[in-house]
Structure formats: structure tokens, C-alpha cells
Design an enzyme around this catalytic site. Structure first.
Site, PDB file in Angstrom:
ATOM      1  N   TYR A   1      -1.379  -0.702  10.389  1.00 39.78           N
ATOM      2  CA  TYR A   1      -1.555  -1.008   8.966  1.00 39.78           C
ATOM      3  C   TYR A   1      -0.383  -0.455   8.164  1.00 39.78           C
ATOM      4  O   TYR A   1       0.205  -1.158   7.333  1.00 39.78           O
ATOM      5  CB  TYR A   1      -2.866  -0.430   8.459  1.00 39.78           C
ATOM      6  CG  TYR A   1      -3.124  -0.742   7.001  1.00 39.78           C
ATOM      7  CD1 TYR A   1      -3.583  -2.003   6.625  1.00 39.78           C
ATOM      8  CD2 TYR A   1      -2.878   0.197   6.006  1.00 39.78           C
ATOM      9  CE1 TYR A   1      -3.801  -2.312   5.282  1.00 39.78           C
ATOM     10  CE2 TYR A   1      -3.084  -0.090   4.670  1.00 39.78           C
ATOM     11  CZ  TYR A   1      -3.548  -1.354   4.322  1.00 39.78           C
ATOM     12  OH  TYR A   1      -3.757  -1.660   2.998  1.00 39.78           O
TER      13      TYR A   1
ATOM     14  N   SER B   1       0.846  -1.193   0.000  1.00 38.44           N
ATOM     15  CA  SER B   1       0.000   0.000   0.000  1.00 38.44           C
ATOM     16  C   SER B   1       0.876   1.236   0.000  1.00 38.44           C
ATOM     17  O   SER B   1       1.959   1.246   0.608  1.00 38.44           O
ATOM     18  CB  SER B   1      -0.899   0.021   1.240  1.00 38.44           C
ATOM     19  OG  SER B   1      -1.569   1.263   1.374  1.00 38.44           O
TER      20      SER B   1
END
Length: 232
Positions: free
Chosen positions: A155, A139
């Protein structure tokens, strides 16, 4: 950076984790359409996958289930050419002060420890194939070249770690022919990404699928977005 691509994956075998929904399901469908035998790993037997896929029960936090899946793939197909580490969870918004320890542990166990364990048990199979591929779903939120603000520390850090795993795999096994790459699919309209995301699932799955088509000798050890290399 122009890779040579397989037009067909006929005769090749792919493992996709988190394949029951979202990006994982779309990537698995794309690989199946290209002719690959797809082993779809999901963490619940209740998760539905198409009949033409091989369904494996794999919670990536459970090493025994990963090991059993690798054994089943070898016994059933005798080879493994592609691993897509897609399974992930996210708990957004909190900063590191307010994020619970349970959330930290869950996120790192699934998003970072999980792909490491999948690689631990599948690398021996991948190295038996010419140009075995690992595609790690990362990501932009984990990119060290971008501002790390806006919360979601576990995350973000898990995806930074996934990029580190990719670099390690390339350094350790690249000379043996392994092609390991990370990819940012963008902000995709999945259950994780939410309805306001700016990309459909099909667009998010395009570059991961493209990386799965790399022939031996293609670029590896990189972080990709929309078929271009981006900074770690």
C-alpha cells in the site's frame, strides 16, 4: 500557491473511479452538486450509484474496461475535464517478509497500474479541454518525507508510485495545460480507514473536490493535504 477556482462545474465532465462508496462516492456527489456531469466508475454492475450519475463498469485492473469507458464518455459527452483516480485497495499490517505475493500483485495492480492505465486512456480527452485536471488520491503513508514504518509495504509503495505518476504527468503534459495533483485525504472513516479513523468522509473529500475546481494556470505537480502543499 493560491489557485483560481471554478464556482460552478456546469458543462464540465468528470470521471471518478471507485465511486460506489467512501471517498469516491462523496467526491462524485460533490462534483455533481457543483454542476458537473459525473461518470461514476465501479467494478461491479451490482454497485449502486445515484440515478443522476452516469454509471460505468470499470475494474481498473482491466485495460479493456478502461478503454471502453473512455470511448463511452467521448461518445456520450464529447469531452472530459476531470479524472479522479480514487479506486484503491489495502491490506494493512504485514511487513514485506510476511506479505503474500498475491497481496503485492493485487495492491500494485489496483492502486498504481490502475491509475496509470486510466491516465493512458483519458489523457487524450483531457488535453482537448482547457485545463483538464487529474486528481490522484494518495496517502501520507506513501510520503517519502515521513517514516515508512508500521508495515503495509505494498500500500505504501503504491501510493509513493501514485505521487510519481503525478510528477510525471505534470512534467510530460503540464506545458499543454494539464493540471495533475496528488492529495492525501487523511485518515478517513471509510471501509478502508476503519471506524477508529479521525476524519469523516466529508472532510476527506474536501481537498480532492477543491483540486477539481482548479482553473487553467492553477498550481499543479504537487502533493496536497488540507489545501496546503506537503512534501513528497
Amino acid at each position: 500557491m493560491a489557485p483560481e477556482l471554478y464556482d460552478s462545474l456546469e458543462g464540465q465532465v468528470a470521471l471518478v473511479t471507485g465511486a460506489n462508496r467512501g471517498l469516491g462516492r462523496q467526491i462524485a456527489a460533490n462534483l455533481c452538486d457543483l454542476g458537473a456531469t459525473v461518470f461514476a466508475a465501479t467494478r461491479s454492475v451490482r454497485h449502486d450509484v445515484p440515478d443522476e450519475w452516469e454509471h460505468l463498469l470499470v475494474d481498473v485492473t482491466q485495460e479493456g474496461e478502461i478503454s471502453d469507458a473512455a470511448d463511452e464518455i467521448f461518445q456520450s459527452a464529447g469531452r472530459l475535464d476531470i479524472v479522479v483516480n480514487n479506486a484503491a485497495i489495502a491490506e494493512f499490517d504485514a511487513d514485506i517478509v510476511s506479505e503474500s505475493v498475491d497481496a503485492i500483485d493485487r495492491t500494485l495492480a489496483t492502486n498504481l497500474r490502475g491509475p496509470m492505465l486510466v491516465c493512458k486512456h483519458t489523457i487524450p480527452l483531457l488535453l482537448q479541454s482547457d485545463g483538464g485536471r487529474v486528481v490522484n488520491l494518495s496517502s501520507g503513508m506513501g510520503a517519502l518525507s515521513e517514516a515508512q514504518t508500521g508495515g503495509s509495504p505494498s500500500y505504501r509503495i503504491s501510493k509513493t508510485g501514485v505521487n510519481g505518476l503525478t510528477a510525471y504527468l505534470d512534467g510530460e503534459y503540464g506545458e499543454e495545460g494539464l493540471l495533475a495533483n496528488s492529495v492525501s485525504p487523511g485518515w478517513v472513516r471509510t471501509e478502508m480507514g476503519g471506524a477508529e479513523a479521525d476524519r469523516p468522509i466529508e472532510a476527506g473529500a474536501e481537498t480532492p473536490t477543491w483540486l477539481c475546481r482548479f482553473r487553467p494556470g492553477s498550481p499543479a505537480g504537487h502533493f496536497w493535504r488540507d489545501r496546503d502543499v506537503i512534501e513528497w
